[in-house]
Design a protein around this motif. Structure first.
Motif, short mmCIF file in Angstrom:
data_model
loop_
_atom_site.label_atom_id
_atom_site.label_comp_id
_atom_site.label_asym_id
_atom_site.label_seq_id
_atom_site.Cartn_x
_atom_site.Cartn_y
_atom_site.Cartn_z
N LEU A 4 -82.18 69.74 36.45
CA LEU A 4 -81.76 68.82 35.36
C LEU A 4 -80.50 68.12 35.78
CD1 LEU A 4 -83.76 70.81 33.91
CD2 LEU A 4 -82.47 70.33 31.82
N VAL A 5 -80.62 66.55 35.68
CA VAL A 5 -79.43 65.71 36.33
C VAL A 5 -79.26 64.81 34.90
CG1 VAL A 5 -78.88 64.11 38.03
CG2 VAL A 5 -80.46 65.76 38.60
N GLU A 6 -78.10 64.94 34.62
CA GLU A 6 -77.54 64.02 33.71
C GLU A 6 -76.91 62.70 34.25
OE1 GLU A 6 -76.39 68.19 32.14
OE2 GLU A 6 -76.21 67.08 33.94
N CYS A 22 -81.16 62.36 31.17
CA CYS A 22 -81.49 63.42 31.51
C CYS A 22 -82.71 63.65 32.09
CB CYS A 22 -80.93 64.61 30.88
SG CYS A 22 -81.35 66.13 31.45
N ALA A 23 -82.59 63.40 33.15
CA ALA A 23 -84.00 63.76 34.03
C ALA A 23 -84.46 65.51 34.68
CB ALA A 23 -84.21 62.84 35.15
N ALA A 24 -85.48 65.74 34.21
CA ALA A 24 -85.83 67.38 34.67
C ALA A 24 -86.92 66.96 35.86
CB ALA A 24 -86.45 68.17 33.58
N TYR A 96 -80.28 70.34 28.25
CA TYR A 96 -81.17 71.37 28.42
C TYR A 96 -82.53 71.28 27.97
CZ TYR A 96 -81.70 72.33 23.49
OH TYR A 96 -82.36 72.54 22.00
N LEU A 97 -83.37 72.05 28.70
CA LEU A 97 -84.76 72.00 28.52
C LEU A 97 -85.50 73.65 28.14
CD1 LEU A 97 -87.38 70.10 30.81
CD2 LEU A 97 -87.71 72.62 30.22
#
Length: 121
Positions: A4-6, A22-24, A96-97
């Motif tokens: 995960l990148v914010e 945020c990309a997961a 978060y995911l």
């Protein structure tokens, strides 16, 4: 592997706005929820906003009416639109995911590295 990148953090004056993204990466059988936590210096990490795959959203009382969470579960992304920012919103924001990698796996939470948001008075 899940990552995960914010992005989108930075310095803003009080009353201003920022949008966090945020990309997961990685593949998921299902995503139950995505959201944001934050941690200010000397304080515990606490929830800011959560969005579910059913379309519901919940917010911390301190940000209700100012922040808006949105999810794009096609792209596995979560956004946080932050308006009317206050100095007390200064913190590291973590996305978060909560999801399953496989149909038979347990739901697991994954976290980003965090992005700094600083609100000057």
């Amino acid at each position: 592997q899940v990552q995960l990148v914010e992005s989108g953090g930075g310095l803003v004056q009080a009353g201003g706005s920022l949008t966090l993204s945020c990309a997961a990466s990685g593949t998921f059988f299902s995503i139950d929820a995505m959201g944001w936590y934050r941690q200010a210096p000397g304080k515990e990490r606490g929830v800011v906003a959560t969005g579910t795959n059913g379309g519901s959203a919940t917010y911390a009382d301190s940000v209700l009416g100012r922040f808006t969470i949105s999810l794009d579960l096609i792209k596995n992304m979560v956004y946080l639109q932050m308006n009317s920012l206050k100095p007390e919103d200064t913190a590291v924001y973590y996305c978060y995911l909560l999801g399953k990698r496989r149909s038979y796996s347990a739901a697991t939470d994954y976290w980003g590295q965090g992005t700094q948001v600083t609100v000057s008075s």
